[in-house]
Design a protein around this motif. Structure first.
Motif, short mmCIF file in Angstrom:
data_model
loop_
_atom_site.label_atom_id
_atom_site.label_comp_id
_atom_site.label_asym_id
_atom_site.label_seq_id
_atom_site.Cartn_x
_atom_site.Cartn_y
_atom_site.Cartn_z
N UNK A 126 0.83 -1.43 -0.19
CA UNK A 126 0.35 -0.30 0.17
C UNK A 126 1.49 1.24 -0.33
N UNK A 127 0.19 2.39 -0.66
CA UNK A 127 1.39 3.57 -0.77
C UNK A 127 0.50 4.88 -1.30
N UNK A 128 0.80 5.63 -0.76
CA UNK A 128 -0.29 6.53 -0.40
C UNK A 128 0.88 7.69 -0.77
N UNK A 129 0.53 8.98 -1.84
CA UNK A 129 2.02 10.10 -1.60
C UNK A 129 1.32 11.58 -2.44
N UNK A 130 1.88 12.86 -1.53
CA UNK A 130 1.28 13.92 -2.04
C UNK A 130 2.68 14.52 -2.80
N UNK A 131 1.56 15.09 -4.17
CA UNK A 131 3.36 14.88 -4.90
C UNK A 131 3.15 16.51 -4.91
N UNK A 132 3.24 17.60 -4.30
CA UNK A 132 3.35 18.63 -3.53
C UNK A 132 3.43 19.67 -4.67
N UNK A 133 2.95 20.78 -4.90
CA UNK A 133 2.69 21.10 -5.55
C UNK A 133 2.02 21.25 -7.55
N UNK A 134 1.88 19.75 -7.47
CA UNK A 134 1.24 19.27 -9.00
C UNK A 134 -0.07 20.00 -8.93
N UNK A 135 -0.66 19.84 -10.26
CA UNK A 135 -2.04 19.75 -10.67
C UNK A 135 -2.60 18.73 -11.30
N UNK A 136 -3.97 19.15 -12.03
CA UNK A 136 -4.38 18.15 -12.01
C UNK A 136 -4.03 18.00 -13.93
N UNK A 137 -3.88 17.21 -14.25
CA UNK A 137 -3.75 17.63 -15.46
C UNK A 137 -2.74 15.89 -16.21
N UNK A 138 -3.05 15.34 -17.47
CA UNK A 138 -2.40 14.49 -17.83
C UNK A 138 -0.59 15.13 -18.03
N UNK A 139 -0.22 16.03 -18.02
CA UNK A 139 0.98 16.78 -17.74
C UNK A 139 1.45 16.43 -16.41
N UNK A 140 0.47 16.50 -15.16
CA UNK A 140 0.85 16.29 -14.33
C UNK A 140 1.49 14.79 -13.59
N UNK A 141 0.74 13.60 -14.60
CA UNK A 141 0.02 12.92 -14.04
C UNK A 141 1.59 11.85 -14.95
N UNK A 142 1.71 12.55 -16.29
CA UNK A 142 2.84 11.89 -16.73
C UNK A 142 3.94 12.03 -15.99
N UNK A 143 4.44 13.17 -15.61
CA UNK A 143 5.75 13.22 -15.03
C UNK A 143 5.64 12.42 -14.04
N UNK A 144 4.90 12.01 -12.94
CA UNK A 144 5.13 10.61 -12.14
C UNK A 144 4.28 9.69 -11.76
N UNK A 145 4.28 9.10 -13.60
CA UNK A 145 3.69 8.32 -14.12
C UNK A 145 4.89 6.38 -14.08
N UNK A 146 6.01 6.53 -13.50
CA UNK A 146 6.59 5.94 -13.04
C UNK A 146 6.81 5.22 -11.51
N UNK A 147 6.23 6.31 -10.75
CA UNK A 147 6.30 5.87 -10.03
C UNK A 147 4.90 5.11 -9.51
N UNK A 148 4.24 4.73 -9.89
CA UNK A 148 2.91 4.10 -10.01
C UNK A 148 3.54 2.51 -10.92
N UNK A 149 4.26 3.26 -11.96
CA UNK A 149 4.18 1.70 -12.76
C UNK A 149 5.29 0.34 -11.66
N UNK A 150 6.37 1.60 -11.63
CA UNK A 150 7.13 0.25 -10.81
C UNK A 150 6.56 -0.71 -9.19
#
Length: 325
Positions: A292-316
Motif C-alpha cells: 500500500x502506498x499513498x503520496x502527495x506530490x506537492x505543487x502539482x495540478x490535475x492534468x495529464x502532464x502532471x500524471x505523466x511526470x510521475x507515472x514511473x512511480x505507480x508503474x514501479x
C-alpha cells in the motif's frame, strides 16, 4: 435539494473542472475516437470493435513493448481514458500520459516485469455514469441520487448522461475484454499479473474494480482520485459514501497492491484532506508498505502532464518484478 445545490455551486473551481475533466472526456472522445494515436516506442494496436452485452462500444488501444515475444507471458495493465494515454497531438489539451515512453524505458532498464497496456477509451458524455462507483452511489438516499442526476456540469449539460452503470462497465472489462486480450496477446491471466489504473474519475473506478473483483486484479493505482464525485466538498455526502463502502468491502490486507497519489493545485486542491481520510482507513485496516502506498506530490495540478511526470512511480509499484522465493 439545498444540500446538493450548495455542494455544486459554480465558482472558479467548477469552471476549472469543466476545462480539465469534462473537456478531456467529451472532446477527446468525440473528435479523436476514430484516429489511431502514434507512439514513439513499441507498437499500438487498435482492437476490432468488441460487441458488448453491457456497455456501448468504444475504441480500445493495446500498447505492446519493443521486443514483444509471443513465447513470453506479459502482465497486463488496464487503463481508463484511453484516448489521453499515448499521443498528445490527438488530445483536446495537447497533453498525454506518455505511457509508451515511460513503460518502455522502465522495461528496458529492468525495473519492472514485462507488460502490455490496454487503453480503454471513455465515451464522452457517459464518463461520469460509467466511472462513478455504483454501489456507493446506490447507498445514498434515493432523494440524494435524484438530486445528483439533476446536476449540470455546464449550462444545459447534465453531469450524468444517465443512470450510473459502472458495475456493467466492470463486467465488460472482466468478462468480455479481458478474455479477448488473453486470447489475442501473450499474457499471464493470473491475478498477480493483472492491474488497473486511472486518474480522477478513472481513479475512482480503478479502486472500485479491485474491491468488486479482488479475484481478478492484483493491484490498482488511483492518481488524483476524484473523491468529491462532483465539484465541491461542501456539504457533500459522496466522500463519506466512498469511505463507508471501503470500510465494508476492502479485501483483507496483504493480498493486493493499492496505490494512491494526489497533488494540491487546481482541482487537486480538493483532494488532500479526503485522501488523508482514506489513508487513515487503510492504516486502520492493517495496510502498509510494500503493498500500500499513498503520496502527495506537492505543487502539482490535475492534468495529464502532471500524471505523466510521475507515472514511473505507480508503474514501479504495480509492476515490480516478483520476488523469487
Amino acid at each position: 435539494m439545498a444540500v446538493i445545490k450548495k455542494c455544486y455551486r459554480l465558482g472558479w473551481l467548477s469552471g476549472l473542472l469543466y476545462g480539465l475533466v469534462v473537456s478531456s472526456s467529451l472532446l477527446a472522445a468525440d473528435d479523436n475516437a476514430a484516429i489511431l494515436p502514434k507512439v514513439t516506442v513499441g507498437q499500438l494496436v487498435r482492437l476490432p470493435e468488441i460487441a458488448s452485452a453491457y456497455v456501448p462500444s468504444r475504441p480500445i488501444d493495446v500498447w505492446i513493448p519493443a521486443g514483444y515475444n509471443s513465447r513470453q507471458r506479459y502482465a497486463v495493465l488496464y487503463m481508463h481514458d484511453g484516448q489521453m494515454l499515448f499521443d498528445a497531438s490527438k488530445t483536446w489539451n495537447g497533453q498525454s500520459w506518455q505511457v509508451a515512453e515511460t513503460a518502455q524505458w522502465l522495461q528496458q532498464q529492468g525495473e519492472v516485469r514485462p507488460f502490455i497496456v490496454v487503453g480503454i477509451h471513455n465515451i464522452g458524455a457517459a464518463r461520469h455514469s460509467e466511472y462513478f462507483p455504483q454501489q456507493p452511489f446506490l447507498s445514498l438516499p434515493e432523494a440524494v441520487q435524484q438530486q445528483l442526476y439533476q446536476l449540470d456540469r455546464a449550462p444545459g449539460v447534465s453531469l450524468f448522461a444517465g443512470a450510473v452503470y459502472s458495475d456493467n462497465y466492470l463486467r465488460f472489462l472482466v468478462t468480455e475484454l479481458k478474455p479477448y486480450i488473453e486470447q489475442h496477446f501473450a499474457t499471464d491471466p493470473s491475478r498477480e499479473a493483472t492491474f488497473i489504473m486511472g486518474s480522477s474519475m478513472g481513479g475512482l473506478i480503478s479502486w472500485y474494480a479491485q474491491t468488486q473483483y479482488p479475484q481478478v486484479f492484483g493491484g490498482a493505482a488511483a492518481l488524483s482520485t476524484h473523491w468529491p464525485g462532483t465539484f465541491s466538498v461542501e456539504n457533500n455526502p459522496i466522500p463519506q459514501a466512498f469511505l463507508s463502502y471501503l470500510e465494508q468491502q476492502l479485501p483483507a490486507a496483504g493480498q493486493h497492491k493499492w496505490y494512491f497519489d494526489y497533488g494540491d493545485q487546481t482541482l487537486d486542491a480538493l483532494y488532500p484532506p479526503l485522501q488523508q481520510e482514506v489513508d487513515r482507513l487503510f492504516r486502520r485496516k492493517g495496510f502498509s508498505a510494500p503493498l500500500w502506498h499513498s503520496e502527495l506530490f506537492a505543487g502539482t495540478d490535475h492534468s495529464e502532464q502532471a500524471w505523466a511526470a510521475r507515472l514511473a512511480t505507480p508503474l514501479r509499484f504495480l509492476l515490480a518484478k516478483p520476488t523469487k522465493e
